[in-house]
Design an enzyme around this catalytic site. Structure first.
Site, PDB file in Angstrom:
ATOM      1  N   LYS A  54       4.682   1.473   8.757  1.00  0.00           N
ATOM      2  CA  LYS A  54       4.554   0.671   9.828  1.00  0.00           C
ATOM      3  C   LYS A  54       5.287   1.116  11.256  1.00  0.00           C
ATOM      4  CE  LYS A  54       4.931  -4.264  11.211  1.00  0.00           C
ATOM      5  NZ  LYS A  54       5.460  -5.515  10.651  1.00  0.00           N
ATOM      6  N   TYR A 107     -12.269   9.858  -4.545  1.00  0.00           N
ATOM      7  CA  TYR A 107     -11.449   9.272  -3.342  1.00  0.00           C
ATOM      8  C   TYR A 107     -12.103   8.809  -2.347  1.00  0.00           C
ATOM      9  CZ  TYR A 107     -11.574  14.482  -3.666  1.00  0.00           C
ATOM     10  OH  TYR A 107     -11.677  15.836  -4.001  1.00  0.00           O
ATOM     11  N   ILE A 126       4.641  -5.761   4.046  1.00  0.00           N
ATOM     12  CA  ILE A 126       4.153  -4.412   3.980  1.00  0.00           C
ATOM     13  C   ILE A 126       4.205  -4.184   2.308  1.00  0.00           C
ATOM     14  CG2 ILE A 126       3.890  -3.451   6.182  1.00  0.00           C
ATOM     15  CD1 ILE A 126       6.107  -1.672   5.623  1.00  0.00           C
ATOM     16  N   GLU A 127       5.350  -4.607   1.931  1.00  0.00           N
ATOM     17  CA  GLU A 127       5.382  -4.605   0.429  1.00  0.00           C
ATOM     18  C   GLU A 127       4.379  -5.312  -0.108  1.00  0.00           C
ATOM     19  OE1 GLU A 127       7.844  -5.600   2.654  1.00  0.00           O
ATOM     20  OE2 GLU A 127       9.909  -5.203   1.970  1.00  0.00           O
ATOM     21  N   GLU A 142       2.592  -9.709  16.175  1.00  0.00           N
ATOM     22  CA  GLU A 142       2.196  -8.712  15.433  1.00  0.00           C
ATOM     23  C   GLU A 142       0.671  -9.094  14.908  1.00  0.00           C
ATOM     24  OE1 GLU A 142       5.579  -6.654  12.765  1.00  0.00           O
ATOM     25  OE2 GLU A 142       5.412  -8.682  12.604  1.00  0.00           O
TER      26      GLU A 142
END
Length: 119
Positions: free
Chosen positions: A99, A53, A72-73, A21
């Site tokens: 993901k 933004y 990813i947390e 990855e």
């Protein structure tokens, strides 16, 4: 209070547990749902009193394309903390990271996680 939603912000990055990855990388998608308390009434139409933004997108991009994270947390939490630190008007940030090519033994569209900060 009002909510700003940024949907499907896309970035190429190298997050994940597996070495492959990091080597190959992939696209990640981020949604930000920002609960904002304006410092002045919205009728004043002032960019200084809300969340820009364009700047928020740049904050997200810097984190997502920065150093590798295994989870990813953890990535979502870092984005939420950074946005609330950058903009005092944000009272709550719900960050979703998707993901698409998660290494699972099966077929799926994506894996996603949502983190809310502060809790």
């Amino acid at each position: 209070m009002y909510v700003i939603r940024m949907k499907n912000c896309a970035f190429f990055a190298r997050h994940g547990v597996l070495d492959e990855e990091e080597t190959l990388g992939q696209r990640f998608y981020v949604d930000a749902e920002l609960t904002v308390d304006p410092s002045r009434p919205l009728t004043e139409d002032s960019i200084e009193d809300t969340v820009n933004y364009g700047v928020a997108f740049a904050v997200i991009e810097k984190i997502v394309t920065g150093h590798r994270r295994f989870l990813i947390e953890a990535l979502a939490l870092e984005v939420a903390k950074a946005l609330t630190a950058r903009f005092s008007q944000i009272k709550k940030a719900a960050i979703t990271v998707r993901k698409p090519n998660a290494p699972v033994p099966g077929v799926l569209d994506y894996v996603e996680v949502t983190v809310v900060w502060p809790e």
